[in-house]
Design a protein around this motif. Structure first.
Motif, mmCIF file in Angstrom:
data_model
loop_
_atom_site.group_PDB
_atom_site.id
_atom_site.type_symbol
_atom_site.label_atom_id
_atom_site.label_comp_id
_atom_site.label_asym_id
_atom_site.label_seq_id
_atom_site.Cartn_x
_atom_site.Cartn_y
_atom_site.Cartn_z
ATOM 1 N N GLY A 114 -7.865 -8.295 -36.157
ATOM 2 C CA GLY A 114 -9.257 -8.714 -36.256
ATOM 3 C C GLY A 114 -9.732 -9.532 -35.071
ATOM 4 O O GLY A 114 -8.942 -10.137 -34.343
ATOM 5 N N TRP A 115 -11.049 -9.510 -34.875
ATOM 6 C CA TRP A 115 -11.740 -10.304 -33.857
ATOM 7 C C TRP A 115 -12.806 -11.111 -34.587
ATOM 8 O O TRP A 115 -13.575 -10.567 -35.376
ATOM 9 C CB TRP A 115 -12.371 -9.376 -32.805
ATOM 10 C CG TRP A 115 -13.179 -10.077 -31.748
ATOM 11 C CD1 TRP A 115 -12.726 -10.578 -30.572
ATOM 12 C CD2 TRP A 115 -14.595 -10.321 -31.755
ATOM 13 N NE1 TRP A 115 -13.759 -11.127 -29.848
ATOM 14 C CE2 TRP A 115 -14.916 -10.981 -30.550
ATOM 15 C CE3 TRP A 115 -15.622 -10.049 -32.673
ATOM 16 C CZ2 TRP A 115 -16.217 -11.372 -30.236
ATOM 17 C CZ3 TRP A 115 -16.920 -10.443 -32.363
ATOM 18 C CH2 TRP A 115 -17.197 -11.103 -31.140
ATOM 19 N N PHE A 116 -12.855 -12.416 -34.320
ATOM 20 C CA PHE A 116 -13.739 -13.314 -35.068
ATOM 21 C C PHE A 116 -15.103 -13.418 -34.387
ATOM 22 O O PHE A 116 -15.200 -13.812 -33.223
ATOM 23 C CB PHE A 116 -13.087 -14.693 -35.165
ATOM 24 C CG PHE A 116 -13.784 -15.639 -36.099
ATOM 25 C CD1 PHE A 116 -14.030 -15.284 -37.424
ATOM 26 C CD2 PHE A 116 -14.188 -16.888 -35.659
ATOM 27 C CE1 PHE A 116 -14.663 -16.170 -38.291
ATOM 28 C CE2 PHE A 116 -14.814 -17.781 -36.523
ATOM 29 C CZ PHE A 116 -15.060 -17.421 -37.841
ATOM 30 N N SER A 117 -16.152 -13.051 -35.151
ATOM 31 C CA SER A 117 -17.515 -13.030 -34.596
ATOM 32 C C SER A 117 -18.166 -14.405 -34.632
ATOM 33 O O SER A 117 -19.251 -14.600 -34.110
ATOM 34 C CB SER A 117 -18.382 -12.068 -35.407
ATOM 35 O OG SER A 117 -18.727 -12.674 -36.644
ATOM 36 N N GLY A 118 -17.495 -15.368 -35.276
ATOM 37 C CA GLY A 118 -18.083 -16.684 -35.478
ATOM 38 C C GLY A 118 -18.482 -16.851 -36.938
ATOM 39 O O GLY A 118 -18.582 -17.957 -37.457
ATOM 40 N N GLU A 119 -18.679 -15.708 -37.607
ATOM 41 C CA GLU A 119 -19.015 -15.733 -39.034
ATOM 42 C C GLU A 119 -18.015 -14.944 -39.874
ATOM 43 O O GLU A 119 -17.714 -15.304 -41.003
ATOM 44 C CB GLU A 119 -20.424 -15.179 -39.246
ATOM 45 C CG GLU A 119 -21.494 -16.111 -38.669
ATOM 46 C CD GLU A 119 -22.892 -15.589 -38.908
ATOM 47 O OE1 GLU A 119 -23.030 -14.443 -39.372
ATOM 48 O OE2 GLU A 119 -23.853 -16.341 -38.620
ATOM 49 N N GLU A 120 -17.540 -13.851 -39.285
ATOM 50 C CA GLU A 120 -16.584 -13.037 -40.033
ATOM 51 C C GLU A 120 -15.690 -12.294 -39.064
ATOM 52 O O GLU A 120 -15.975 -12.201 -37.873
ATOM 53 C CB GLU A 120 -17.314 -12.037 -40.927
ATOM 54 C CG GLU A 120 -18.316 -11.212 -40.154
ATOM 55 C CD GLU A 120 -18.928 -10.060 -40.950
ATOM 56 O OE1 GLU A 120 -18.579 -9.903 -42.118
ATOM 57 O OE2 GLU A 120 -19.762 -9.329 -40.364
ATOM 58 N N TYR A 121 -14.579 -11.754 -39.605
ATOM 59 C CA TYR A 121 -13.667 -10.972 -38.775
ATOM 60 C C TYR A 121 -14.073 -9.497 -38.777
ATOM 61 O O TYR A 121 -14.301 -8.919 -39.835
ATOM 62 C CB TYR A 121 -12.230 -11.088 -39.272
ATOM 63 C CG TYR A 121 -11.521 -12.313 -38.745
ATOM 64 C CD1 TYR A 121 -10.936 -12.307 -37.482
ATOM 65 C CD2 TYR A 121 -11.462 -13.484 -39.486
ATOM 66 C CE1 TYR A 121 -10.286 -13.436 -36.981
ATOM 67 C CE2 TYR A 121 -10.821 -14.619 -38.997
ATOM 68 C CZ TYR A 121 -10.236 -14.578 -37.749
ATOM 69 O OH TYR A 121 -9.609 -15.694 -37.259
ATOM 70 N N ILE A 122 -14.177 -8.925 -37.587
ATOM 71 C CA ILE A 122 -14.324 -7.482 -37.441
ATOM 72 C C ILE A 122 -12.911 -6.924 -37.393
ATOM 73 O O ILE A 122 -12.145 -7.256 -36.487
ATOM 74 C CB ILE A 122 -15.112 -7.144 -36.152
ATOM 75 C CG1 ILE A 122 -16.524 -7.712 -36.265
ATOM 76 C CG2 ILE A 122 -15.114 -5.647 -35.909
ATOM 77 C CD1 ILE A 122 -17.351 -7.567 -35.012
ATOM 78 N N LYS A 123 -12.566 -6.123 -38.396
ATOM 79 C CA LYS A 123 -11.178 -5.666 -38.525
ATOM 80 C C LYS A 123 -11.014 -4.186 -38.197
ATOM 81 O O LYS A 123 -11.943 -3.401 -38.353
ATOM 82 C CB LYS A 123 -10.684 -5.922 -39.954
ATOM 83 C CG LYS A 123 -10.623 -7.391 -40.320
ATOM 84 C CD LYS A 123 -10.104 -7.577 -41.734
ATOM 85 C CE LYS A 123 -10.137 -9.043 -42.155
ATOM 86 N NZ LYS A 123 -9.683 -9.216 -43.556
ATOM 87 N N LYS A 124 -9.819 -3.851 -37.773
ATOM 88 C CA LYS A 124 -9.503 -2.464 -37.464
ATOM 89 C C LYS A 124 -8.060 -2.193 -37.877
ATOM 90 O O LYS A 124 -7.188 -3.039 -37.684
ATOM 91 C CB LYS A 124 -9.674 -2.233 -35.952
ATOM 92 C CG LYS A 124 -9.717 -0.768 -35.549
ATOM 93 C CD LYS A 124 -10.063 -0.620 -34.064
ATOM 94 C CE LYS A 124 -9.815 0.804 -33.579
ATOM 95 N NZ LYS A 124 -10.085 0.936 -32.136
#
Lengths: 147, 147, 147
Positions: free
Chosen positions: A55-65
């Motif tokens: 995951g990569w943290f957008s500041g609000e939530e994780y964008i996961k793959k």
């Protein structure tokens, strides 16, 4: 989880080999609980992983793959921390390699051990790695000298 | 730089958490000076960075590239050295992850801490990590046993 | 291999600088033999490599790829082990960076030191890192407390 975890420890090291099919987090947490380790630093890790979620943290939530194919475990860094409630918290970031030798990386959420995972943790005997809430409510690392 | 750096140290470890907005090098150098640490090995680092500058050395100069967007800090390796003039020298290479989980990496020239940077340094008590000029004039690592 | 390897060691650390043109494995193995080190953990490594061969394990064989151009050494993780016959075994995974700051990574089979390689090994004084055959015949890590 395999029926037996292969490891050795002393005052300064916990050296573990996880086995094919082990759930990475479940097996590791089970060993940390058994050994009563709540502060540790992961300094080396080789092997392979499959069914990985990064995951990569957008500041609000994780964008996961998700990555189903087996990947070489190229780097895994982070630490074992203790929460305010005395629970074990793992914060780990991974770099993984595909069959074409390209890489992917992010916050590690999920992984199954593929072939082998050789992990070396250091145990800082005089420092607790606490993970506590800071102002904005996120859990942050608070390293503390033991008294 | 934040008004307070969160860290703990003993004879063998320096464990630091840098905070959102900290200039990575400025804040770290300030702490190393305060703690009088001139030889250290970075063994673990997780968090995020933004406004990062990475480089690749052509043999004559660094080809540099800037990354504005926040990236996951996936790996940071290298050491703290002491120059002939007694100054602190940092040699660090980074791997960073983007929102699409791809990675970029190189010699780390510049970074701002994003969210958090959790860094673990080892302090080799019997070895000095000197950085001195070698034949061709480039600064190189010269590890030395303390007398 | 250069005529002189630059390094320092004590009970807990082996800190080495390899030099431009050194065969990475040959030079390292030569030093490990000289120092009689059969168990060690690589915790930090910066520098550059050229003529690198990386691999991804399919479960039956390694799919290998060669990289001639010099690349930044961004991460190298793994350990030095002792086989049943008392020989030194190296298991290392690498992440390397190209001139466009993209990365490649895999099991490290071959490399020539470019410019410099600064390597820090930890020596776990109470634990042997044995590499022995397991059921299916592959060599696996067996960490063991010294008696």
């Amino acid at each position: 989880m395999s029926d037996k975890i292969i490891y050795a420890r002393d005052d300064n090291y916990l050296i573990v080999r996880l086995r094919d099919g082990d759930d990475f987090f479940e097996t590791l947490l089970s060993l940390l609980k058994k050994e009563d380790i709540k502060s540790a630093v992961l300094v080396s890790s080789v092997g392979m992983m499959r069914d990985v979620e990064l995951g990569w943290f957008s500041g609000e939530e994780y964008i996961k793959k998700s990555f189903e194919e087996p990947m070489e475990l190229l780097s895994l860094t982070g630490s074992v921390n203790e929460t305010e409630e005395g629970k074990i918290f793992l914060h780990l970031h991974a770099v993984l390699g595909s069959s074409d030798l390209t890489t992917a990386g992010g916050h590690l959420f999920k992984a199954t051990v593929h072939q082998t995972n050789e992990l070396v943790f250091l145990l800082p005997t005089n420092i607790n790695l606490k993970r506590l809430k800071e102002g904005e409510g996120l859990l942050r690392l608070f390293p503390e000298r033991k008294k």
